[in-house]
Design an enzyme around this catalytic site. Sequence first.
Site, PDB file in Angstrom:
ATOM      1  N   GLU A   1      36.323  27.790  41.271  1.00 19.33           N
ATOM      2  CA  GLU A   1      36.203  28.992  40.447  1.00 19.33           C
ATOM      3  C   GLU A   1      36.478  30.173  41.357  1.00 19.33           C
ATOM      4  O   GLU A   1      35.848  30.295  42.421  1.00 19.33           O
ATOM      5  CB  GLU A   1      34.798  29.061  39.833  1.00 19.33           C
ATOM      6  CG  GLU A   1      34.579  30.197  38.860  1.00 19.33           C
ATOM      7  CD  GLU A   1      35.262  30.013  37.507  1.00 19.33           C
ATOM      8  OE1 GLU A   1      35.740  28.885  37.205  1.00 19.33           O
ATOM      9  OE2 GLU A   1      35.339  30.986  36.744  1.00 19.33           O
TER      10      GLU A   1
ATOM     11  N   TYR B   1      30.004  28.083  30.788  1.00 22.07           N
ATOM     12  CA  TYR B   1      29.298  28.608  31.962  1.00 22.07           C
ATOM     13  C   TYR B   1      27.865  28.890  31.526  1.00 22.07           C
ATOM     14  O   TYR B   1      27.595  29.830  30.781  1.00 22.07           O
ATOM     15  CB  TYR B   1      29.992  29.879  32.425  1.00 22.07           C
ATOM     16  CG  TYR B   1      29.575  30.406  33.779  1.00 22.07           C
ATOM     17  CD1 TYR B   1      30.482  30.430  34.836  1.00 22.07           C
ATOM     18  CD2 TYR B   1      28.309  30.911  34.004  1.00 22.07           C
ATOM     19  CE1 TYR B   1      30.129  30.925  36.080  1.00 22.07           C
ATOM     20  CE2 TYR B   1      27.946  31.412  35.244  1.00 22.07           C
ATOM     21  CZ  TYR B   1      28.862  31.423  36.282  1.00 22.07           C
ATOM     22  OH  TYR B   1      28.500  31.931  37.509  1.00 22.07           O
TER      23      TYR B   1
ATOM     24  N   ASP C   1      28.018  41.079  39.004  1.00 19.94           N
ATOM     25  CA  ASP C   1      27.898  40.439  40.320  1.00 19.94           C
ATOM     26  C   ASP C   1      26.701  40.947  41.108  1.00 19.94           C
ATOM     27  O   ASP C   1      26.383  42.141  41.082  1.00 19.94           O
ATOM     28  CB  ASP C   1      29.159  40.689  41.159  1.00 19.94           C
ATOM     29  CG  ASP C   1      30.353  39.914  40.634  1.00 19.94           C
ATOM     30  OD1 ASP C   1      30.150  39.008  39.810  1.00 19.94           O
ATOM     31  OD2 ASP C   1      31.477  40.231  41.043  1.00 19.94           O
TER      32      ASP C   1
END
Lengths: 397, 281
Positions: free
Chosen positions: B49, B175, B60
């Site tokens: 990924e 995910y 993030d």
Amino acid sequence: METSETKPGRFGCWGGRYVPELLVPPLVELEAAFESARTDTQFQVELNELLRDYAGRPTPLTRCRNLVAQTPARIYLKREDLLHGGAHKTNQVLAQALLAKRMGKRRIIAETGAGQHGVATALAGALMKIPVRVYMGVRDCERQQPNVFRMELLGAEVVAVENGSGTLKDAINEALRDWASSYADTHYLLGTAAGPHPFPTLVREFQRVIGREARAQILECEGRLPDVAVACVGGGSNAIGLFADFIDDESVRLVGAEPGGEGVETGRHGATISAGSPGILHGACTHVMQNNDGQILESYSISAGLDYPGVGPEHVYLAELGRAEYVPVKDAAALDAFQALSREEGIIPALESAHALAWALEEARRVKRETVILVGLSGRGDKDLTHVRGLLGGVKP
Amino acid sequence: MTRRYRECFAALSRSGRGAFIPFTVLGFPDPRSCIGHLELLAAQADALELGMPFSDPVADGPTLQRAGAEALAAGTTVRRGFDLCAGLRRGHPDLPIGLLVYANLVVRRGVDAFYTAAAKAGVDSVLVADVPSEEGEPFAAAARRAGISPVFIAPPNAPGAALERIARLGDGYTYVLTRSGVTGAEQGAGRAVREWLQALARRGAAPPVLGFGISNPEQVAGGIAAGAAGVISGSAVVTRLRELEAGELGISAMQDWLRSMRDATLATGDEVAPGRSCVRQ
């Protein structure tokens, strides 16, 4: 047209809710709380009492006596600078703080650029006994030291954000990251009419009071509507608040003064509608400043409160419709207007608001016939004194 | 689903393993060094990924933010990112390659143009971190037109309607974010994860891959035991790549760590759900 929302959260193709899936449920929760509060008399009564008795609404409408005496124009100032906290920010912060309590949130986070929204959030937190954490870019902390101290004095925790450019956009990024892990007990009190749905709508509705009062006041003074209403646009909350009740009045020209910085041709500006391009930033499809890849560029403005590379999506839609026009106003013009209002009318405006006034002064010199110009004076200039003093090299004779 | 994900999950399922999917940022710490990192990771990975660096990565944490900023500062453009993918693809024809991006990079290029470029670079799936399923239709449609699997995130707070949409729009893998992370020692957490994965499976979602807070072999084993088809490890990988660059970690130690993570995907004992289909029918 009560509002220019075409479907919930969309203004034409602009707006939306572009956030990580994790943040959708808290935004939906906020949307539901907002919708139920709008029709809840008790909420409205409580908010209106706070606005009147704590914040000082209604704010006056002041006709400039000296500034444009030699022109056929009359300029009226909507005095949000006289609102408690020193800027229009307090209007919607009080409303969102009430919403936070309504949702049972025990903590509030916010971002701030110039510090005005942070100060407003901090005072609301103090009043309502809710702990507040404010994210502020490290560069903005340096530029706006007095506001950092104000927030701390009001009991808020100020977190200096070192990532990225150390400005407003980085503060928003950090607040969103905090919210992703804290939404269960925390309200994110966004400060402008940008961001993901429902913020652009919610902030507009809680700032609508600016234009509603101004409309009634000018009808009383002039017996007619203004020819033009102008306000500065960073994220666009004071502008959308001023515009909202005039959107249906087709005779009223609406003008957004964008931060032209050193000139849009230099790239050193924050005029996202005039000189930016379509993109997705902080949850909304809107206009942004970006490079060819779509990396967001740093904006620039003499005023920290307008220094943002995005803008509220409803403004982009109003521009697209041709209902409002957006014009870059340079630093130098804003600085001139800042001094002119101080000397001629005894009012020191915020550098942000000085952008709107600068446009009004130019317009006053342009027009050939009687013209009534309504200026959103969104805040007062105390916070800018050190900055301006540095720029002017001390007080001029 | 692209052939590579399908074959990967099918083969792993036959051997009773889950997928170990290391993550790094394209162009970190600079495009040239990244080539070596990708090869190093690919040698111990079932799939990769890769994050396309973005100026404002709201999803993030600090480690990946810093890595992205360094990649951009080192001149990583979107084109350069795709070139790195294409280079990796040339040496690894069967390795599933996933791309993680932010929406503005996609819409700036043009949604269809972006997915076409990704496909041309050998990318199998694209996850747009700030496009939730309710905004996902046009992105998923463009992805499928280009032969790319659109991946969506299933967070622990998603209501049923969102799960339905994630199952319907998503492809390749799902995910999965878990509420409390996964530690093999925490039985309660493992049970919550198992129930969450079952809720996704009931709706026919693509194979669930756990993608948050996976930093040691125990967590890998815990995730696989709870029924995940694989795990993505991001910050832990990038932290070690940084140590490698700084000379604080030897290459063989890095390889050993990657191998230990991959080995931990071998589910043991009765916690294996036999016949669990990783392949979306």
